[in-house]
Enzyme design. Structure first.
Site, mmCIF file in Angstrom:
data_model
loop_
_atom_site.group_PDB
_atom_site.id
_atom_site.type_symbol
_atom_site.label_atom_id
_atom_site.label_comp_id
_atom_site.label_asym_id
_atom_site.label_seq_id
_atom_site.Cartn_x
_atom_site.Cartn_y
_atom_site.Cartn_z
ATOM 1 N N ALA A 4 0.897 -1.230 -0.156
ATOM 2 C CA ALA A 4 0.083 0.047 0.007
ATOM 3 C C ALA A 4 1.000 1.358 -0.052
ATOM 4 O O ALA A 4 2.141 1.097 0.803
ATOM 5 C CB ALA A 4 -0.976 -0.031 1.179
ATOM 6 N N LYS A 5 0.565 2.361 -0.818
ATOM 7 C CA LYS A 5 1.340 3.518 -0.711
ATOM 8 C C LYS A 5 0.629 4.392 0.493
ATOM 9 O O LYS A 5 -0.154 5.256 0.176
ATOM 10 C CB LYS A 5 1.053 4.113 -2.028
ATOM 11 C CG LYS A 5 2.426 4.308 -2.775
ATOM 12 C CD LYS A 5 2.059 4.903 -4.192
ATOM 13 C CE LYS A 5 2.760 6.125 -4.538
ATOM 14 N NZ LYS A 5 4.087 6.305 -4.261
ATOM 15 N N VAL A 6 1.232 4.048 1.603
ATOM 16 C CA VAL A 6 0.636 4.662 2.885
ATOM 17 C C VAL A 6 1.724 5.985 3.142
ATOM 18 O O VAL A 6 2.830 5.824 3.176
ATOM 19 C CB VAL A 6 0.703 3.776 4.178
ATOM 20 C CG1 VAL A 6 0.349 4.579 5.314
ATOM 21 C CG2 VAL A 6 -0.537 2.600 3.613
#
Ligand code: PMP
Length: 334
Positions: free
Chosen positions: A180-182
């Site tokens: 995920a691109k958190v």
């Protein structure tokens, strides 16, 4: 090394170099914010916002490529980026009201509203918008914001990058959702690239907890060794890059070569004939040295540069066979 070019007034040309102290994206233009397209100056959140306190947002970076001849702006892999953002929503228990279709439509609208007719960077963000100090993810409000600004090359893509392996390990999938691109997870990347730059390098290569090659601070990596392309497997704590997938497709089609997705040892980097980074930001960027050791001839590799040129022309919508990669923003002239 070329710095990020952000300027409303200059044509963002490939290879053009502008210091970052020009117009920042926060100063002008429009943003999609709280369900509407508003002036950028109105797209503001409270200091108590959960996402700001705890890094509980996810984002994407999307490029638009200007095709001068066709007078067209092409957005690269737009749907794929929003699909990846939706996968990040799932990890963070996010339920924004916009669908992937909505976001594709809103992005096109925003680019038209800004009259963008040059190379462009688009930044969509989904964030926990509730103002609370509670740590949990569920039962909070989620909001989407999108803004866009002219941007050329993020790094120098012609001369080659001098890089180091970082002492900061890439966050492990059991500690951080690497797929995920958190936003909060990017402290890991910032530490690595900041140390690399302070030590005089252009970029960092991050290793996994096990010490195998993972990726750059915000990009994936390929090596060419003994006539074979390889890239770290998805189980090597990488962000599953959209550019990485596109290049696996392109290397197969254009060079007739299959890319091996596998574990790569650190010392294989030193033995490689060519290395390049890839990502929306860095595009296809040759690496010419790692830890002060020249890669191949110490010059950008021929396969890398051929691939870079093919990739950029596909991004500009010049190749019929890669038309499915791009979405035109402006109405087609008959
Ligand atoms: N890894 C990281 C950590 C990144 O931030 C990025 C940029 N999104 C990439 C890899 C490359 O991904 P993409 O090709 O989808 O831009």
């Amino acid at each position: 090394m070329t710095q990020i070019e952000i300027s409303k007034n200059s044509q963002a040309q490939e290879g053009a170099s502008q210091p970052r102290n020009g117009v920042s994206p926060a100063d002008e233009g429009y943003a999609y914010f709280e369900g509407r397209i508003v002036p950028m100056s109105e797209a503001k959140v409270s200091v108590a916002t959960h996402a700001l306190q705890y890094g509980t947002a996810c984002f994407e970076g999307i490029r638009g490529y200007w095709n001068e001849q066709q007078q067209q702006l092409y957005v690269l892999k737009m749907r794929e980026h929003y699909e990846r953002m939706a996968a990040s929503w799932n990890v963070l228990h996010m339920h924004p009201k916009e669908s992937i279709d909505d976001l594709c439509r809103i992005t096109t609208e925003l680019l038209r509203k800004q009259e963008l007719r040059q190379n462009t960077y688009i930044r969509p963000l989904t964030y926990k918008s509730s103002c609370t100090i509670r740590l949990t993810l569920q039962e909070l409000e989620d909001a989407v914001a999108i803004y866009a600004f002219p941007m050329g090359n993020y790094v120098d893509i012609s001369g080659g990058l001098r890089v180091c392996t970082s002492s900061w390990r890439r966050a492990n999938s059991n500690a951080m959702p690497v797929r995920a691109k958190v936003t909060g997870a990017y402290v890991n990347s910032s530490l690595a690239v900041d140390d690399a730059k302070t030590a005089g390098f252009d970029e960092a290569i991050m290793l996994t907890d096990d010490g195998t090659v993972s990726e750059g601070s915000s990009c994936n990596l390929f090596i060419l060794r003994n006539g074979k392309f390889s890239t770290p497997a998805v189980s090597e704590d990488i962000l599953e890059g959209i550019t990485r997938n596109a290049l696996i497709e392109m290397i197969g089609r254009e060079f007739g070569m299959e890319v091996e997705e596998r574990r790569i040892d650190r010392t294989e980097l030193y033995a490689a004939n060519e290395i390049f980074f890839c990502g929306t930001g860095v595009q296809v960027s040759p690496v010419i040295s790692v830890d002060h050791r020249p890669i191949g001839s110490g010059q950008p590799g021929p396969f890398t540069m051929k691939l870079q040129s093919l990739y950029l022309s596909a991004c500009r919508g010049e190749h019929e066979r890669y038309r499915h990669w791009v979405t035109p923003v402006w109405f087609q002239q008959s």
